[in-house]
Design a protein around this motif. Structure first.
Motif, short mmCIF file in Angstrom:
data_model
loop_
_atom_site.label_atom_id
_atom_site.label_comp_id
_atom_site.label_asym_id
_atom_site.label_seq_id
_atom_site.Cartn_x
_atom_site.Cartn_y
_atom_site.Cartn_z
N GLY A 170 -4.86 -56.46 -31.34
CA GLY A 170 -4.07 -56.21 -30.14
C GLY A 170 -2.84 -55.39 -30.50
O GLY A 170 -2.46 -55.29 -31.66
N ALA A 171 -2.23 -54.78 -29.50
CA ALA A 171 -1.00 -54.01 -29.70
C ALA A 171 -0.15 -54.12 -28.43
O ALA A 171 -0.69 -54.13 -27.33
CB ALA A 171 -1.30 -52.55 -30.01
N ASN A 172 1.16 -54.20 -28.61
CA ASN A 172 2.06 -54.24 -27.47
C ASN A 172 2.39 -52.84 -26.96
O ASN A 172 2.80 -52.68 -25.81
CB ASN A 172 3.35 -54.96 -27.84
CG ASN A 172 3.12 -56.42 -28.16
OD1 ASN A 172 2.49 -56.74 -29.17
ND2 ASN A 172 3.60 -57.31 -27.32
N GLY A 173 2.25 -51.86 -27.83
CA GLY A 173 2.51 -50.49 -27.44
C GLY A 173 1.46 -49.54 -28.01
O GLY A 173 1.01 -49.71 -29.15
N LEU A 210 -0.34 -48.63 -22.52
CA LEU A 210 -0.39 -47.19 -22.75
C LEU A 210 0.98 -46.55 -22.53
O LEU A 210 1.72 -46.91 -21.60
CB LEU A 210 -1.41 -46.53 -21.82
CG LEU A 210 -2.88 -46.84 -22.10
CD1 LEU A 210 -3.77 -46.11 -21.10
CD2 LEU A 210 -3.27 -46.46 -23.52
N ASP A 211 1.30 -45.59 -23.40
CA ASP A 211 2.55 -44.83 -23.34
C ASP A 211 3.78 -45.70 -23.59
O ASP A 211 4.90 -45.33 -23.22
CB ASP A 211 2.69 -44.10 -21.99
CG ASP A 211 1.52 -43.19 -21.69
OD1 ASP A 211 0.95 -42.62 -22.63
OD2 ASP A 211 1.15 -43.07 -20.51
N GLN A 212 3.57 -46.87 -24.22
CA GLN A 212 4.67 -47.77 -24.54
C GLN A 212 4.89 -47.81 -26.05
O GLN A 212 3.96 -47.60 -26.83
CB GLN A 212 4.36 -49.19 -24.04
CG GLN A 212 4.12 -49.29 -22.55
CD GLN A 212 5.32 -48.86 -21.74
OE1 GLN A 212 6.45 -49.31 -21.99
NE2 GLN A 212 5.10 -47.99 -20.76
N THR A 213 6.13 -48.10 -26.45
CA THR A 213 6.47 -48.24 -27.87
C THR A 213 7.30 -49.50 -28.06
O THR A 213 8.24 -49.75 -27.30
CB THR A 213 7.29 -47.04 -28.36
OG1 THR A 213 6.53 -45.85 -28.21
CG2 THR A 213 7.68 -47.21 -29.82
N THR A 214 6.94 -50.32 -29.04
CA THR A 214 7.78 -51.44 -29.44
C THR A 214 8.24 -51.22 -30.88
O THR A 214 8.03 -50.15 -31.45
CB THR A 214 7.04 -52.78 -29.27
OG1 THR A 214 5.82 -52.74 -30.02
CG2 THR A 214 6.73 -53.03 -27.80
N PHE A 215 8.86 -52.21 -31.48
CA PHE A 215 9.66 -51.96 -32.68
C PHE A 215 8.88 -51.62 -33.94
O PHE A 215 9.22 -50.69 -34.66
CB PHE A 215 10.54 -53.18 -32.95
CG PHE A 215 11.41 -53.03 -34.17
CD1 PHE A 215 12.48 -52.15 -34.19
CD2 PHE A 215 11.14 -53.75 -35.32
CE1 PHE A 215 13.25 -51.99 -35.32
CE2 PHE A 215 11.91 -53.61 -36.46
CZ PHE A 215 12.98 -52.72 -36.45
N ALA A 216 7.85 -52.38 -34.24
CA ALA A 216 7.21 -52.30 -35.56
C ALA A 216 5.91 -51.50 -35.50
O ALA A 216 5.00 -51.82 -34.71
CB ALA A 216 6.94 -53.70 -36.11
N HIS A 217 5.80 -50.52 -36.35
CA HIS A 217 4.63 -49.63 -36.40
C HIS A 217 3.46 -50.34 -37.09
O HIS A 217 3.61 -50.92 -38.16
CB HIS A 217 4.99 -48.36 -37.16
CG HIS A 217 3.89 -47.36 -37.27
ND1 HIS A 217 3.15 -47.17 -38.40
CD2 HIS A 217 3.40 -46.48 -36.36
CE1 HIS A 217 2.25 -46.23 -38.21
NE2 HIS A 217 2.38 -45.79 -36.98
N ILE A 218 2.30 -50.30 -36.43
CA ILE A 218 1.07 -50.84 -37.03
C ILE A 218 0.28 -49.74 -37.71
O ILE A 218 -0.06 -49.83 -38.89
CB ILE A 218 0.19 -51.51 -35.96
CG1 ILE A 218 0.93 -52.64 -35.26
CG2 ILE A 218 -1.11 -52.02 -36.58
CD1 ILE A 218 0.25 -53.13 -34.00
N ALA A 219 -0.02 -48.69 -36.97
CA ALA A 219 -0.84 -47.60 -37.49
C ALA A 219 -0.73 -46.41 -36.56
O ALA A 219 -0.33 -46.53 -35.39
CB ALA A 219 -2.30 -48.04 -37.61
N ASP A 220 -1.11 -45.25 -37.08
CA ASP A 220 -1.23 -44.07 -36.22
C ASP A 220 -2.47 -44.20 -35.36
O ASP A 220 -3.41 -44.93 -35.70
CB ASP A 220 -1.33 -42.81 -37.08
CG ASP A 220 -0.06 -42.52 -37.87
OD1 ASP A 220 1.01 -43.00 -37.46
OD2 ASP A 220 -0.16 -41.85 -38.91
N LEU A 221 -2.50 -43.48 -34.25
CA LEU A 221 -3.65 -43.57 -33.35
C LEU A 221 -4.95 -43.19 -34.04
O LEU A 221 -6.01 -43.75 -33.74
CB LEU A 221 -3.43 -42.67 -32.12
CG LEU A 221 -2.34 -43.10 -31.14
CD1 LEU A 221 -2.37 -42.20 -29.91
CD2 LEU A 221 -2.46 -44.55 -30.72
N SER A 222 -4.89 -42.25 -34.96
CA SER A 222 -6.10 -41.77 -35.63
C SER A 222 -6.74 -42.82 -36.53
O SER A 222 -7.89 -42.68 -36.94
CB SER A 222 -5.77 -40.53 -36.46
OG SER A 222 -4.80 -40.84 -37.46
#
Length: 250
Positions: A170-173, A210-222
């Motif tokens: 899952g992802a919040n952003g 979609l089109d949202q950003t939260t604090f911690a990066h998980i991975a690039d979309l690719s």
């Protein structure tokens, strides 16, 4: 210190202190005041912080996270459609990772009767998996009460023992520039490690992410395939340039 490393340090300091002055950034990164100011402008443009007089603070929307119960009530129909499609990708004898989350939880009924092995860090998943007679391994670690998630060194150590055919995160952003994100850096680290240990990775997220950003990066979309419900044609076209995307109608 290279720009990405310096900016990561800035964000880490904000997560720890919430409000940091420019002199504190300068001391921590050994960069000039003008360089730090450019970094802050760039990070604010990415909606990763908020500039204030003399420094920066973390935007509350980036670090806020709903409880598991709050998440359960959001877009239930869309989550079920996403989960049904995601579960259809699981093959016989697959070993998969299901991270803690309300959409991954919805996959469990669709896995019933399959000869699959599941590893999870979601406490809410355990009874449901056991009830469907699915072989399940749970990571250890610290219990994060708000999301009923296992995180920390114990969870990371346990996760490193496994290899997965597929993992479902899952992802919040979900953002074209900022990739897949979540408010908690420790949860992000778990998701990132699961991705690295998996042959195929899917991020399953309802359209509100979609089109949202939260604090911690998980991975690039690719780095992962995206499954989402009811994205607009414009969004689908934009995200197709960056990742394999499946839009499920709800």
């Amino acid at each position: 210190m290279l720009t990405p490393e310096r900016q990561e340090k800035i964000l880490q300091m904000l997560q720890e202190q919430r409000n940091v002055t420019i002199p504190e950034f300068v001391q921590a990164t050994n960069a000039s005041i003008s360089t730090i100011r450019r970094d802050l402008i760039e990070l604010e443009n990415q909606r990763l912080l908020q500039r204030v007089h003399g420094g920066a603070s973390i935007a509350s929307s980036l670090s806020y996270e709903m409880s598991y119960t709050e998440k359960q009530t959001q877009n239930e129909t869309g989550k079920q459609k996403i989960a049904a499609y995601a579960a259809s990708l699981v093959g016989e004898n697959d070993c998969i990772f299901l991270d803690a989350g309300t959409t991954t939880y919805q996959m469990i009924p669709y896995l019933a009767g399959r000869n699959v092995t599941v590893v999870t860090n979601g406490l809410t998943h355990l009874d449901a998996l056991y009830g469907k007679d699915i072989t399940v391994y749970v990571t250890g670690g610290l219990v994060k009460d708000k999301t009923r998630t296992l995180i920390g060194r114990g969870a990371m150590t346990a996760l490193a023992q496994y290899r997965f055919d597929k993992c479902f995160l899952g992802a919040n952003g979900v953002h074209p520039d900022n990739g897949y994100t979540t408010p908690d850096p420790e949860e992000a680290a778990i998701k990132r490690l699961a991705l690295q240990r998996s042959d195929e990775t899917y991020v399953i997220a309802d359209r509100s992410k979609l089109d949202q950003t939260t604090f911690a990066h998980i991975a690039d979309l690719s780095e992962a395939k995206l499954i989402v419900d009811n994205a607009s044609m414009k969004q689908e076209t934009a995200y197709k340039k960056l990742t394999s995307i499946k839009v499920v109608d709800s």
